[in-house]
Design a protein around this motif. Structure first.
Motif, PDB file in Angstrom:
ATOM      1  N   THR A  74       0.833  -1.206   0.000  1.00  0.00           N
ATOM      2  CA  THR A  74       0.000   0.000   0.000  1.00  0.00           C
ATOM      3  C   THR A  74       0.864   1.251   0.000  1.00  0.00           C
ATOM      4  N   GLY A  75       1.885   1.266   0.872  1.00  0.00           N
ATOM      5  CA  GLY A  75       2.780   2.423   0.903  1.00  0.00           C
ATOM      6  C   GLY A  75       3.543   2.597  -0.391  1.00  0.00           C
ATOM      7  N   LEU A  76       3.985   1.475  -0.957  1.00  0.00           N
ATOM      8  CA  LEU A  76       4.801   1.529  -2.164  1.00  0.00           C
ATOM      9  C   LEU A  76       4.003   1.976  -3.380  1.00  0.00           C
ATOM     10  N   LEU A  77       2.792   1.443  -3.537  1.00  0.00           N
ATOM     11  CA  LEU A  77       2.024   1.672  -4.764  1.00  0.00           C
ATOM     12  C   LEU A  77       1.049   2.841  -4.657  1.00  0.00           C
ATOM     13  N   VAL A  78       0.354   2.935  -3.531  1.00  0.00           N
ATOM     14  CA  VAL A  78      -0.643   3.992  -3.391  1.00  0.00           C
ATOM     15  C   VAL A  78       0.023   5.359  -3.243  1.00  0.00           C
ATOM     16  N   TYR A  79       1.117   5.421  -2.490  1.00  0.00           N
ATOM     17  CA  TYR A  79       1.745   6.718  -2.218  1.00  0.00           C
ATOM     18  C   TYR A  79       2.887   7.049  -3.178  1.00  0.00           C
ATOM     19  N   TRP A  80       3.559   6.045  -3.707  1.00  0.00           N
ATOM     20  CA  TRP A  80       4.653   6.299  -4.642  1.00  0.00           C
ATOM     21  C   TRP A  80       4.216   6.205  -6.097  1.00  0.00           C
ATOM     22  N   GLY A  81       3.033   5.666  -6.331  1.00  0.00           N
ATOM     23  CA  GLY A  81       2.482   5.643  -7.683  1.00  0.00           C
ATOM     24  C   GLY A  81       3.268   4.765  -8.636  1.00  0.00           C
ATOM     25  N   SER A  82       3.440   5.248  -9.857  1.00  0.00           N
ATOM     26  CA  SER A  82       4.086   4.459 -10.909  1.00  0.00           C
ATOM     27  C   SER A  82       5.521   4.084 -10.563  1.00  0.00           C
ATOM     28  N   PHE A  83       6.230   4.995  -9.891  1.00  0.00           N
ATOM     29  CA  PHE A  83       7.601   4.677  -9.491  1.00  0.00           C
ATOM     30  C   PHE A  83       7.619   3.483  -8.540  1.00  0.00           C
ATOM     31  N   GLY A  84       6.613   3.400  -7.658  1.00  0.00           N
ATOM     32  CA  GLY A  84       6.512   2.262  -6.753  1.00  0.00           C
ATOM     33  C   GLY A  84       6.336   0.955  -7.503  1.00  0.00           C
ATOM     34  N   TRP A  85       5.532   0.983  -8.575  1.00  0.00           N
ATOM     35  CA  TRP A  85       5.353  -0.217  -9.398  1.00  0.00           C
ATOM     36  C   TRP A  85       6.682  -0.644 -10.029  1.00  0.00           C
ATOM     37  N   ILE A  86       7.438   0.309 -10.548  1.00  0.00           N
ATOM     38  CA  ILE A  86       8.723  -0.012 -11.181  1.00  0.00           C
ATOM     39  C   ILE A  86       9.689  -0.605 -10.162  1.00  0.00           C
ATOM     40  N   LEU A  87       9.695  -0.030  -8.955  1.00  0.00           N
ATOM     41  CA  LEU A  87      10.565  -0.548  -7.901  1.00  0.00           C
ATOM     42  C   LEU A  87      10.161  -1.965  -7.507  1.00  0.00           C
ATOM     43  N   LEU A  88       8.865  -2.222  -7.386  1.00  0.00           N
ATOM     44  CA  LEU A  88       8.391  -3.562  -7.053  1.00  0.00           C
ATOM     45  C   LEU A  88       8.783  -4.557  -8.138  1.00  0.00           C
ATOM     46  N   GLY A  89       8.628  -4.149  -9.401  1.00  0.00           N
ATOM     47  CA  GLY A  89       9.029  -5.022 -10.504  1.00  0.00           C
ATOM     48  C   GLY A  89      10.506  -5.351 -10.465  1.00  0.00           C
ATOM     49  N   ALA A  90      11.325  -4.350 -10.123  1.00  0.00           N
ATOM     50  CA  ALA A  90      12.768  -4.579 -10.017  1.00  0.00           C
ATOM     51  C   ALA A  90      13.091  -5.561  -8.894  1.00  0.00           C
ATOM     52  N   LEU A  91      12.336  -5.480  -7.789  1.00  0.00           N
ATOM     53  CA  LEU A  91      12.536  -6.419  -6.677  1.00  0.00           C
ATOM     54  C   LEU A  91      12.216  -7.848  -7.110  1.00  0.00           C
ATOM     55  N   PHE A  92      11.121  -8.025  -7.846  1.00  0.00           N
ATOM     56  CA  PHE A  92      10.763  -9.357  -8.349  1.00  0.00           C
ATOM     57  C   PHE A  92      11.883  -9.923  -9.230  1.00  0.00           C
ATOM     58  N   VAL A  93      12.380  -9.116 -10.139  1.00  0.00           N
ATOM     59  CA  VAL A  93      13.418  -9.572 -11.068  1.00  0.00           C
ATOM     60  C   VAL A  93      14.711  -9.894 -10.316  1.00  0.00           C
ATOM     61  N   ALA A  94      15.116  -8.996  -9.401  1.00  0.00           N
ATOM     62  CA  ALA A  94      16.357  -9.221  -8.651  1.00  0.00           C
ATOM     63  C   ALA A  94      16.275 -10.497  -7.814  1.00  0.00           C
ATOM     64  N   ALA A  95      15.130 -10.699  -7.139  1.00  0.00           N
ATOM     65  CA  ALA A  95      14.980 -11.897  -6.310  1.00  0.00           C
ATOM     66  C   ALA A  95      15.052 -13.169  -7.149  1.00  0.00           C
ATOM     67  N   SER A  96      14.467 -13.140  -8.341  1.00  0.00           N
ATOM     68  CA  SER A  96      14.477 -14.333  -9.191  1.00  0.00           C
ATOM     69  C   SER A  96      15.883 -14.658  -9.684  1.00  0.00           C
ATOM     70  N   PHE A  97      16.665 -13.651 -10.038  1.00  0.00           N
ATOM     71  CA  PHE A  97      18.028 -13.908 -10.502  1.00  0.00           C
ATOM     72  C   PHE A  97      18.934 -14.363  -9.353  1.00  0.00           C
ATOM     73  N   LEU A  98      18.729 -13.798  -8.152  1.00  0.00           N
ATOM     74  CA  LEU A  98      19.532 -14.216  -7.005  1.00  0.00           C
ATOM     75  C   LEU A  98      19.207 -15.639  -6.575  1.00  0.00           C
ATOM     76  N   MET A  99      18.027 -16.132  -6.951  1.00  0.00           N
ATOM     77  CA  MET A  99      17.637 -17.490  -6.589  1.00  0.00           C
ATOM     78  C   MET A  99      18.553 -18.529  -7.248  1.00  0.00           C
ATOM     79  N   VAL A 100      19.090 -18.218  -8.414  1.00  0.00           N
ATOM     80  CA  VAL A 100      19.917 -19.185  -9.147  1.00  0.00           C
ATOM     81  C   VAL A 100      21.181 -19.553  -8.363  1.00  0.00           C
ATOM     82  N   PRO A 101      22.022 -18.581  -7.938  1.00  0.00           N
ATOM     83  CA  PRO A 101      23.193 -18.983  -7.142  1.00  0.00           C
ATOM     84  C   PRO A 101      22.809 -19.543  -5.774  1.00  0.00           C
TER      85      PRO A 101
END
Length: 409
Positions: free
Chosen positions: A362-389
Motif C-alpha cells: 500500500t505504501g509503495l504503490l498507493v503513495y509512490w504511484g508508478s515509481f513504486g510499481w517499477i521498484l516492485l518489478g525490479a525487486l521481483f526480477v532481482a529476487a528471481s536472478f539471485l535465486m539461481v546462485p
C-alpha cells in the motif's frame, strides 16, 4: 505425470485441498464483516487481533514442523485441521476482543501447521520426481476451493444476517473436519527418530542456503496480497477504471491457475529447470508491474481496464511459473526426514507476506504511484536472478551433507 497417474494418495490430498479451502473461501469473504458489524469489534482491533494471531502462528511454525517429523505428518495434519475446525466453530460464542484473539490464533496455527504437515505428508507418499506436478494439482484444488467458497460467501453477504455468517463458519469448520477424515485414507509416513545423546541438533535455521532461498521466495510471493489489498486501492485512487474490474481480475487469476497450473508445472522436472522457471516467472512479474504502472497514466476507463487485465494475465503467467519452480526447490533441497520443519519454514514466507504485504505494498504503490510499481518489478526480477546462485549453494550443501553421512556409516 500423466493424468491417469493422479491416483491413490495424490488424488486424496487434492480432494483434501478442495474440501478444506472451500470452507476457507467462505470464511475469508465474510469474517471481517462479521467481527466488525455483528460482533462489534473496531477495524483497528480486528487488524491487531489478526496480526497477533498470524505472528504467533509464524513463531511456532518451525517447532511444530519438527513435531510433524517426529510424530508423523498424517497424524499431525489431522490434529491441526481439527484445531482449525474448533477455532472456527468457537466464533459462535465470541463476544469480546480477548476471545477473538484466542480463537484467531488457534485458527492461524491450525491452518498453517496443518498445511505444512500436509506438505510433509506429500513428500512421504508421492515419488520425488512427481512431487511438483502433484503439488500443482493440489494448488488447482486450492484455488478451485477458494473460488467456490468465495461464491458461497457472496451469498452470505447478500443476506447479511448473523445466522448467515454462522452458516459460513459452520461450513468452514465442517470442511476442516471432513478434510481430516479424508486424510485417514492416506498412508502414514515414517517418523524421524529422536537424535541420539551427543548428536548435534540439525534444524532448518542452520541451513543457510535454505534460509536464503526462503527469504528470496518471500519477495516473490508478494504477488499474493497484491491483488487482494493493494490493487483495489490503486484502481480507485490512481486509475479511471470501474471498481468491478477488481472482481474480474480476481476471477481471471484464479480460473487461469485452476486450468493451466498443472500444464506449466509439468515442465519443471529438476533443479536446473526450476531455477530457469524462477527467472522466467520473476521477469514476467516484473513486466506485469510495468503494465500496471501505465494503467494509472490518465487514459480512458476502458484503456485502464484493458491494461489492468493485461497486467493481471502477465502476472498470473509469472505466478504459474514461479510457484512450481519454488516447490521443486523447496522439496528438492530438504534433507530426508525433515520435511515437516523445512516446509513449515518455507511456508512461513507466505505468512510474512500476508502480515507485511498490505502495509508495504500500500505504501509503495498507493503513495509512490508508478515509481513504486517499477521498484516492485525490479525487486521481483532481482529476487528471481539471485535465486539461481542460492539454489546452487543449497545443492552443494546438501551433497556435502550426504557425503558426510555416507562416510559416517
Amino acid at each position: 505425470m500423466k493424468a491417469t497417474d493422479l491416483r491413490g494418495p495424490a488424488r486424496t490430498l487434492a480432494l483434501v485441498q478442495l474440501i478444506s479451502r472451500t470452507g476457507d473461501g467462505a470464511y475469508y469473504v465474510t469474517s471481517a464483516l462479521f467481527f466488525t458489524q455483528i460482533v462489534g469489534l473496531s477495524p483497528a482491533k480486528l487488524g491487531l487481533g489478526l496480526t497477533i494471531a498470524w505472528t504467533v502462528a509464524l513463531a511456532v511454525g518451525v517447532p511444530l514442523g519438527h513435531v510433524s517429523d517426529r510424530r508423523g505428518a498424517r497424524e499431525t495434519a489431522i490434529f491441526f485441521y481439527c484445531c482449525a475446525a474448533l477455532a472456527v466453530g468457537s466464533y459462535i460464542f465470541i463476544r469480546s476482543f480477548p476471545l477473538f484473539v484466542l480463537a484467531a490464533t488457534l485458527y492461524a496455527i491450525g491452518q498453517r501447521s496443518g498445511s505444512a504437515a500436509q506438505q510433509a505428508l506429500l513428500a512421504g507418499v508421492v515419488p520425488k520426481d512427481q512431487i511438483t506436478t502433484v503439488r500443482a494439482f493440489l494448488q488447482a484444488g486450492y484455488n478451485a476451493g477458494l473460488a467456490i467458497g468465495a461464491a458461497l460467501g457472496g451469498m452470505v453477504l447478500f443476506f447479511d444476517t448473523r445466522e448467515a455468517y454462522l452458516i459460513a463458519f459452520a461450513l468452514d469448520a465442517c470442511g476442516f473436519l471432513v478434510a481430516a477424515l479424508v486424510l485417514l485414507k492416506v498412508p502414514t509416513v515414517a517418523q524421524t527418530p529422536a537424535k541420539e545423546k551427543g548428536e548435534k541438533s540439525q534444524t532448518v535455521l542452520k541451513d543457510r542456503p535454505y534460509v536464503a532461498i526462503s527469504l528470496l521466495n518471500l519477495i516473490l510471493v508478494l504477488h499474493g496480497p497484491l491483488i487482494d489489498v493493494a490493487l483495489p486501492l490503486w484502481i480507485v485512487l490512481h486509475t479511471e477504471a470501474p471498481k468491478w474490474v477488481v472482481a474480474a481480475m480476481f476471477v481471471l487469476n484464479t480460473l487461469t491457475i485452476v486450468v493451466f497450473q498443472v500444464r506449466v508445472a509439468r515442465r519443471v522436472t529438476n533443479m536446473t529447470s526450476a531455477a530457469r522457471y524462477v527467472v522466467k516467472g520473476g521477469l514476467l512479474l516484473g513486466a506485469s508491474c510495468v503494465v500496471f504502472a501505465f494503467s494509472g497514466s490518465g487514459g480512458s476507463a476502458w484503456s485502464a481496464v484493458l491494461l489492468l487485465l493485461t497486467a493481471t494475465a502477465i502476472q498470473t503467467l509469472g505466478e504459474m511459473m514461479q510457484m512450481p519452480a519454488t516447490w521443486e526447490i523447496s522439496f528438492g533441497l530438504t534433507p530426508e526426514g525433515r520435511h515437516g520443519q523445512y516446509q513449515a519454514f518455507f511456508g512461513s514466507g507466505l505468512t510474512v507476506a500476508e502480515l507485511i504485504g498490505p502495509l508495504v505494498l500500500t505504501g509503495l504503490l498507493v503513495y509512490w504511484g508508478s515509481f513504486g510499481w517499477i521498484l516492485l518489478g525490479a525487486l521481483f526480477v532481482a529476487a528471481s536472478f539471485l535465486m539461481v546462485p542460492a539454489v546452487r549453494w543449497g545443492e552443494l550443501r546438501l551433497d556435502a551433507a550426504k557425503a558426510t553421512a555416507g562416510e559416517a556409516q
